[in-house]
Design a protein around this motif. Structure first.
Motif, PDB file in Angstrom:
ATOM      1  N   TYR A 269       1.281  -0.876  -0.277  1.00  0.00           N
ATOM      2  CA  TYR A 269       0.019   0.275   0.452  1.00  0.00           C
ATOM      3  C   TYR A 269       0.580   0.914   0.108  1.00  0.00           C
ATOM      4  O   TYR A 269       0.828   1.954  -0.613  1.00  0.00           O
ATOM      5  CB  TYR A 269      -0.818  -0.243   0.894  1.00  0.00           C
ATOM      6  N   GLN A 270       2.184   1.136   0.549  1.00  0.00           N
ATOM      7  CA  GLN A 270       2.895   2.613  -0.028  1.00  0.00           C
ATOM      8  C   GLN A 270       3.526   2.752  -1.131  1.00  0.00           C
ATOM      9  O   GLN A 270       3.587   3.768  -1.705  1.00  0.00           O
ATOM     10  CB  GLN A 270       4.180   1.931   0.688  1.00  0.00           C
ATOM     11  N   SER A 271       3.487   1.319  -2.362  1.00  0.00           N
ATOM     12  CA  SER A 271       3.951   1.671  -3.297  1.00  0.00           C
ATOM     13  C   SER A 271       2.911   2.120  -4.061  1.00  0.00           C
ATOM     14  O   SER A 271       2.423   2.504  -5.401  1.00  0.00           O
ATOM     15  CB  SER A 271       4.257   0.088  -3.896  1.00  0.00           C
ATOM     16  N   GLN A 272       1.567   1.775  -3.606  1.00  0.00           N
ATOM     17  CA  GLN A 272      -0.132   2.517  -4.508  1.00  0.00           C
ATOM     18  C   GLN A 272      -0.174   4.042  -4.030  1.00  0.00           C
ATOM     19  O   GLN A 272      -1.514   4.275  -3.967  1.00  0.00           O
ATOM     20  CB  GLN A 272      -1.232   1.902  -3.567  1.00  0.00           C
ATOM     21  N   ALA A 273       0.077   4.587  -2.420  1.00  0.00           N
ATOM     22  CA  ALA A 273      -0.454   6.210  -1.806  1.00  0.00           C
ATOM     23  C   ALA A 273      -0.356   6.473  -3.168  1.00  0.00           C
ATOM     24  O   ALA A 273       0.527   7.240  -4.398  1.00  0.00           O
ATOM     25  CB  ALA A 273       0.901   5.984  -0.719  1.00  0.00           C
TER      26      ALA A 273
END
Lengths: 290, 280
Positions: A269-273
């Motif tokens: 989810y960090q990469s999707q932020a």
């Protein structure tokens, strides 16, 4: 404003060694400003929060309750400041249709269930009933609450102090169907739609441009089960984008999530932020200064 | 009898880094008898994990049957019940024994825990929801579950809660379970001695150290020294110190048990996950 995570786990406390990095205590978050000590929710994390407050000699405490499901109230009898004379604890939350917040807390500590009843504690307790949508102050902090979409009712909070804003949006199904117990007179589809839009708008108002939004992310999208009143990290990111949140903390972790799984979720989810939003994952002991 | 400890912590679940060896789940002990019955002592947070384990043993298909003996209804002894998933599966049968509160029946107290105000899980104490759960109020005395003879005695705990201790005899093996007890006077030890007389394994409250107890008299708990006293006088085979104080970390628990290493009776601190086989 300093935010401390004391309990981040949803449903029930998880005392397993492979969950200890993120933590197994049920919800409790501390919000400290120069003029006030606020705690949100009284899950088992409140035991350690209480030990810390006693150690620091804090004797004025405001406790905001999102709702009275076990994981949000079960730590209260073990909150050390209860047993200190000269301490005042103000407990804010929604009354239920048939029971006041105070009755619900008192019933938890009736003698058949608990060695210590509410009227035996040393601290002075004040129960403050909130409206489903209300603004009030705790010392110099402005607090706003709004009802959320959770079975049996829950309430989210926004706290502002010296130009910094924090929001707590748990437990709720952000984008699911209406889940409001039998106290809502909505019968027709259009009335339900109206209610749902009111709740979503209220939730957006709480989260609007907050420097940190703590959000219920119990479900993964593929696990989503309507009716339980929980959201996913995807929902949280969508709300963050709609409300221009600065940081989002994924919160209320499902009991089954091990440290390893939460590491993977965090990375994903960090990469999707979305641009401009920082994604955090709530972890016991984490402190965030806003 | 096969014994497994699923929860050993007293008062409140303590998921803490320094407490992972002895564990943070509140009381729950599984007992598998020689006639292959599943008995369960107390329904603290450990019951959730025992429940998950039972799903591997017939409870996932709705053919499971278990007998839960509750000592009393303080939260730490019942809080795992709403999260015992086999109870949500139709066809399973659970029999819960205990003595309720002074003015409220056991079933009413257990239903209160499941009230929608507190609990989103469907109330499987109602007919037609989940497993068949039968709650029986028992009086102190003797009864049997299959080939296991059970003796229940009321022990001193705190005012407002009626608290039982149990003795289980199955084939040639025996177990006594006294998770919550305080001995304010010598007379209070009589029931404990009767339950523990000659058992292979005594599981006994050791919430306080002798030093701590001086400031906590009347709170309903015993000390490790009390546990050893009962174990010695009753001539038990092995003593497990149980119901660890929420603030006691692994090192402190280990020290508490290590103090008895040279004694006549083997003494261990109850550890979450530990297993014992009694008899043949």
């Amino acid at each position: 404003m300093k935010v401390t995570f004391w309990g981040v786990r949803g449903s029930f406390p998880v005392a397993l060694s492979h969950c200890m990095r993120y933590g197994g205590n049920t919800p409790c978050i501390g919000i400290e400003t120069d003029t006030s000590t606020i705690l949100i929710d009284a899950g088992t994390g409140i035991r350690q929060a209480g030990n810390d407050l006693v150690e620091r000699g804090i004797d004025q405490i405001d406790l905001l309750i999102s709702h009275t499901h076990w994981d949000h109230v079960q730590g209260f009898p073990h909150f050390a400041p209860l047993y200190r004379s000269g301490t005042t604890i103000r407990i804010h939350g929604l009354n239920h249709k048939d029971h006041t917040l105070e009755q619900i807390f008192a019933a938890q500590q009736q003698p058949a269930f608990s060695a210590m009843t509410l009227d035996q504690v040393e601290a002075k307790l004040e129960f403050i009933a909130l409206e489903e949508e209300q603004k009030f102050s705790i010392a110099a902090a402005q607090v706003q609450c709004h009802r959320l979409n959770h079975p049996g009712m829950a309430c989210g909070y926004r706290i502002e102090h010296q130009g910094v804003a924090f929001s707590y949006i748990s437990d709720t199904d952000l984008y699911g169907e209406l889940l409001l117990g039998d106290d809502i007179p909505a019968s027709s589809e259009s009335e339900k739609e109206e209610w749902l839009e009111r709740l979503r708008q209220g939730t957006r108002n709480l989260a609007h441009r907050t420097n940190l939004m703590v959000c219920d992310t119990f479900f993964l999208p593929e696990e989503y089960d309507p009716g339980w009143g929980h959201s996913s990290p995807d929902d949280a990111l969508r709300l963050g984008q709609e409300t221009q949140a600065q940081r989002i903390a994924l919160f209320h972790h499902r009991p089954e999530r091990t440290d390893e799984v939460l590491d993977e979720l965090f990375a994903h989810y960090q990469s999707q932020a979305p641009d401009g939003i920082e994604v955090l994952i709530a972890k016991e002991g984490l402190e965030v200064t806003l | 009898m096969q014994i497994k400890l699923w929860g050993t912590r007293g008062s409140i679940p303590t998921p803490s880094k320094g407490q992972t060896i002895y564990g943070g789940n509140t009381p729950c002990v599984a007992v598998r008898t020689s006639d292959r019955r599943q008995l369960i002592l107390d329904g603290g947070m450990g019951l959730h994990w025992l429940g998950k384990d039972l799903l591997q043993a017939g409870f996932s298909s709705g053919t499971g049957r278990a007998y839960i003996l509750l000592t009393h209804t303080h939260w730490d002894h019942i809080q795992g019940i709403p999260f015992c998933y086999p109870m949500l599966i139709s066809g399973n049968r659970f029999f819960i024994y205990g003595c309720g509160g002074p003015s409220t029946s056991m079933v009413d107290l257990l239903k209160q825990q499941m009230a929608t105000t507190y609990c989103p899980v469907p109330n499987f104490f109602e007919d037609l929801i989940g497993a068949t759960v039968q709650v029986e109020n028992i009086d102190p005395g003797q009864f049997a579950i299959g080939e296991t003879r059970i003796l229940a005695r009321q022990v001193n705990h705190v005012p407002g809660a009626v608290c039982l201790g149990y003795r289980l005899e199955n084939g040639t093996s025996s177990l006594a379970y006294l998770p919550d007890v305080e001995y304010l006077e010598e007379e209070h030890r009589q029931q404990a001695l009767e339950l523990a007389q000659g058992v292979d394994l005594l599981i006994h409250n050791a919430h306080f150290t002798t030093e701590e107890y001086k400031n906590h008299r009347g709170q309903g708990y015993a000390t490790d020294a009390d546990a050893l006293d009962i174990a010695t006088r009753a001539g038990v085979g092995r003593l497990l110190l149980f119901h660890h104080h929420p603030e006691r970390d692994d090192d402190a628990i280990e020290r508490m048990a290590a103090a008895y290493a040279d004694g006549d009776i083997p003494v261990e601190a109850a550890r979450q996950g530990a297993q014992y086989t009694l008899g043949t």
